[in-house]
Scaffold this active site. Structure first.
Site, PDB file in Angstrom:
ATOM      1  N   GLU A 317      -0.587  53.026  44.223  1.00 40.89           N
ATOM      2  CA  GLU A 317      -0.055  54.250  43.616  1.00 40.89           C
ATOM      3  C   GLU A 317       0.967  54.935  44.520  1.00 40.89           C
ATOM      4  OE1 GLU A 317      -3.663  56.460  42.558  1.00 40.89           O
ATOM      5  OE2 GLU A 317      -3.590  55.489  40.595  1.00 40.89           O
ATOM      6  N   ASP A 393     -10.810  52.219  36.922  1.00 40.02           N
ATOM      7  CA  ASP A 393     -10.696  53.495  37.632  1.00 40.02           C
ATOM      8  C   ASP A 393     -11.729  54.511  37.158  1.00 40.02           C
ATOM      9  OD1 ASP A 393      -9.788  55.459  39.275  1.00 40.02           O
ATOM     10  OD2 ASP A 393      -7.979  55.915  38.126  1.00 40.02           O
ATOM     11  N   GLU A 421     -13.534  63.075  36.850  1.00 38.95           N
ATOM     12  CA  GLU A 421     -12.135  62.991  36.415  1.00 38.95           C
ATOM     13  C   GLU A 421     -12.016  62.518  34.974  1.00 38.95           C
ATOM     14  OE1 GLU A 421      -9.899  60.346  38.916  1.00 38.95           O
ATOM     15  OE2 GLU A 421      -8.113  60.423  37.656  1.00 38.95           O
TER      16      GLU A 421
HETATM   17  C1  GCV Z   1      -6.591  59.972  44.906  1.00 37.36           C
HETATM   18  C2  GCV Z   1      -7.042  57.566  40.260  1.00 37.36           C
HETATM   19  C3  GCV Z   1      -6.865  59.052  40.284  1.00 37.36           C
HETATM   20  C4  GCV Z   1      -6.008  59.486  41.457  1.00 37.36           C
HETATM   21  C5  GCV Z   1      -6.649  58.945  42.743  1.00 37.36           C
HETATM   22  C6  GCV Z   1      -6.731  57.432  42.632  1.00 37.36           C
HETATM   23  C7  GCV Z   1      -7.394  56.805  43.827  1.00 37.36           C
HETATM   24  O1  GCV Z   1      -5.847  56.929  39.934  1.00 37.36           O
HETATM   25  O2  GCV Z   1      -6.313  59.471  39.080  1.00 37.36           O
HETATM   26  O3  GCV Z   1      -5.961  60.886  41.478  1.00 37.36           O
HETATM   27  O4  GCV Z   1      -5.901  59.325  43.870  1.00 37.36           O
HETATM   28  O5  GCV Z   1      -7.500  57.100  41.497  1.00 37.36           O
HETATM   29  O6  GCV Z   1      -8.578  56.505  43.725  1.00 37.36           O
HETATM   30  O7  GCV Z   1      -6.753  56.630  44.842  1.00 37.36           O
END
Ligand code: GCV
Length: 733
Positions: A317, A393, A421
């Site tokens: 990411e 995720d 989340e």
């Molecule tokens: C901290 C998901 C979440 C992100 C998070 C990522 C991760 O994509 O939406 O906010 O980033 O996981 O675990 O690194």
């Protein structure tokens, strides 16, 4: 006076309803308002018989071990607990062992301990404890014994837990995992990524001079569960956190947490030396970079002698990592590990990665395995690979991650997300104990016969050719500055369940729920039974009204709240919900069998064979692995289309059911917490309805099928649901 009256009335109630064990601890008057700050460590007065027993067991407290910050914390906690639950003064600390003393001692400080107890204790390691009614110097005592100070603190909390929950104290216990960590996704400006309980508790601006008293209560709560480490900052890290000013701030937090056995870790940004302009590159094979990290580690350990180590999100990411220099994850992790090794620090290297190429058609569920499996056995001894519970995720439901069982020469840590989340933030009740349990008890089918389960794999029994491996579990924290810490009172149960399962990954989610409910609302079956029932049904309700039958990742863009199954215009294919549900005129679901992406081949052959056929795939994972026609006949006799709708309706009904069950507790639970939960349950029902209506409207627009008889049509057209946005939803990344 009021307390006396309450006590007399409670005793009378007990006398007239002898069959009701529940009445034993329930105050007759409406309970006083609580704000949730004390979590499960409330230590409210017990019913008279339980109080009498407690007082008999703790007439005095005798510490035979040396007074240290940790043993002092244990004594203070026992005094606080006994005073609160006993409804009287705290027992005095004494030096001589007398009848009814509560004795805390290590093997070394208890020379008179009988041989059997000594042998038992010797098996409990450096963090275990035993609790026993026994005789010392001829006196009847309650003994909390351990090999170390921290074992004594854990034992003290265990004894208080049993007392508050009205359960028999466990005779002996030691953790099955070495590392039991919270991961805070807290930024240095106090915004918490995926945080739904207010700002970060870490006030970086005020630190190091000013330390909030909350830090001590945080430490107490975590130690009560056996959590022994915390990563203070977000995995999407900043270089500044490794500058001297921030190291000093982290050291101040470490000083507060240390007596409670909690080590501090930091998330390190891979490009830190480059971004701080102290090197020309972040290439892990560059001698200058290696020297920089060694110097940095030395500097950290001068300030925080028991620093735990680094957590790293690399090449994921948009985060920098070794692949930026055509090096592997092992090259990157091992370089950091070499810097930490002289200080006994560790690197937790995350396996949450997905390919950076936009537009590339692949299966994101395959990617972590593809990158990490070839590296099995290539990581340094002080590296652990931290793997999310599932391959996408933190969805409301995912099959276990195929890396569990696939890297026998690498210690793998579990990463769970405690903050919700994807499960309704801190507005919806979703007890994650059942979700964690489902993952942990999953059979990887790697062995010749049954097993090992995911729990057994992370416990290390099946790695490194039977050699003891480093073991651990991390949970992405759901904690903020909200008065009750977690936003929703029920979300405290998720922090609690995580901690208890990190201590023992094979513990029962129901047993944990019972313990939590009794400590949080009082040991009264009129409250605990319905609360436990609510907890136990809640996560399945969320799965039903959001992503039933193996559907996944259908949440709104970026904020991840609310339904958006129609989204198909984001830059990367695997950011779009349509990529995951693949609904089309011919059917729905992601074909991960050999005719599709064959992600199934990453599992053990026996399991892959089982799941290759939709008829032998567990229904809960059906559309995760298969693309099936809308008319596919389900075991229930319904078509797949009707089954999906059935699940959405069942989810809404379950959300209403939660509300009804809670409403019935008005007057039994204190008014403040009752009202706060009731408000959120109203919102949960609305959220469930929104998900149900939006998803049915959308899938109908794709399937073109009529609704089955008796199904209520969504009250609004699809365009209405598409027009709902949540631009200011909390916790954005
Ligand atoms: C901290 C998901 C979440 C992100 C998070 C990522 C991760 O994509 O939406 O906010 O980033 O996981 O675990 O690194």
């Amino acid at each position: 006076m009021h307390k006396l009256l309450t006590t007399v009335l409670a005793a009378l109630l007990l006398a007239v309803s002898p069959g009701s064990a529940s009445a034993a601890t329930h105050p007759v008057a409406a309970p006083a308002d609580e704000d949730g700050y004390n979590l499960w460590l409330r230590y409210q007065p017990l019913a008279p018989p339980a109080q009498a027993k407690l007082k008999g067991q703790a007439r005095s407290i005798v510490l035979t071990a040396a007074a240290t910050p940790t043993t002092r914390a244990a004594v203070a906690e026992l005094q606080r607990g006994v005073a609160g639950m006993g409804g009287g003064p705290a027992p005095a600390q004494a030096t001589a062992i007398a009848d009814g003393a509560l004795v805390l001692g290590t093997t070394a400080s208890l020379p008179a301990l009988d041989a059997a107890l000594k042998t038992e204790l010797s098996r409990l390691g450096s963090e275990g404890y035993l609790l026993r009614a026994t005789r010392l110097q001829g006196r009847p005592v309650t003994l909390i014994a351990a090999n170390t100070d921290i074992g004594l603190l854990y034992g003290a909390f265990a004894w208080l837990r049993a007392t508050a929950a009205g359960t028999a104290p466990v005779a002996a216990s030691s953790p099955k995992l070495q590392l039991r960590l919270l991961n805070h996704w807290d930024n240095l400006d106090r915004h918490v990524e995926r945080g739904y309980a207010g700002a970060s508790i870490w006030d970086w601006w005020a630190l190091p001079e000013i330390t909030d008293s909350r830090y001590t209560d945080y430490a107490r709560a975590n130690a009560s569960l056996g959590i022994n480490g915390t990563v203070l900052n977000n995995v999407n890290s900043k270089p500044e956190v490794l500058t001297p000013a921030y190291i000093a701030k982290a050291a101040a937090v470490a000083d507060v947490l240390r007596p409670y056995g909690i080590k501090v870790f930091l998330s390190a940004r891979f490009s830190t030396p480059l971004e701080l302009k102290e090197t020309d590159t972040a290439d892990p094979l560059s001698p200058a970079v290696q020297a920089w990290w060694k110097k940095k580690a030395d500097e950290i350990y001068r300030t925080i002698p028991d620093f735990g180590g680094f957590l790293v999100k690399a090449n994921s990411e948009g985060q920098p990592g070794p692949q930026d220099y055509h090096r592997s994850h092992a090259d990157g992790a091992n370089m950091l590990a070499a810097a930490l090794a002289p200080h006994h620090g560790i690197v937790m290297w995350r396996a949450f990665v997905y390919a950076p190429e936009a537009g590339k058609e692949t299966d994101r569920a395959r990617q972590a395995y593809e990158e990490f499996k070839p590296l099995d056995g290539k990581f340094a001894a002080n590296v652990m690979v931290q793997v999310k519970n599932g391959a996408i995720d933190f969805q409301p439901r995912e099959p276990f991650h195929p890396l569990f069982g696939a890297m026998p020469n690498t210690p793998l840590m579990m990463e769970f997300q405690i903050t919700k989340e994807y499960l309704g933030f801190s507005t919806d009740i979703a007890y994650l104990g059942t979700m964690f349990e489902e993952v942990l008890e999953s059979d990887t089918m790697q062995g010749a016969g049954k097993g090992p389960t995911v729990a057994q794999i992370i416990e290390g029994a099946h790695t490194l050719g039977g050699q003891p491996a480093a073991t651990g579990m991390a949970g992405v924290a759901n904690i903020g500055v909200d008065r009750n810490w977690t936003g929703h009172h029920f979300d405290q149960a998720n922090w609690y369940a995580f901690g208890r399962l990190a201590w023992n990954p094979q513990a029962s989610a129901r047993a944990i729920a019972i313990e939590w409910a009794a400590q949080t609302f009082g040991n009264d079956a009129r409250v605990t039974t319905p609360v436990v029932d609510m907890l136990m049904l809640s996560r399945e309700a969320v799965v039903d009204y959001m992503t039933p039958l193996g559907l996944h990742h259908m949440m709104g863009t970026a904020h991840h709240h609310g339904p958006a199954p129609w989204v198909n215009d984001l830059e990367r294919p695997d950011w779009n919900p349509v990529y995951y549900h693949r609904a089309a005129r011919d059917g729905i679901g992601f074909d991960r069998t050999a005719s599709g992406t064959n992600a199934l081949e990453q599992y053990a052959p026996a399991l892959a064979r089982l799941y290759a056929d939709p008829r032998t795939t567990p229904e809960k994972y059906l559309l995760w692995f298969h693309h099936l026609p809308w008319t596919y006949a389900m075991p229930s006799g319904r078509t797949l289309w009707a089954e999906i709708i059935h699940h959405y309706d069942r989810g809404v009904a379950a959300a209403r059911d939660l509300q009804t069950r809670w409403d019935a507790l008005r007057g039994v639970v204190d008014a403040r917490r009752h009202a706060e939960v009731a408000q959120r349950l109203r919102r949960q029902v609305q959220n469930a309805q929104l998900w149900r209506n939006a998803c049915i409207a959308y899938f109908q627009s794709v399937s073109g099928l009529p609704l089955p008889d008796g199904v209520a049509p969504p009250p609004q057209p699809l365009e209405y649901y598409k027009g709902i946005h949540f631009p200011y939803a909390p916790g954005r990344g």
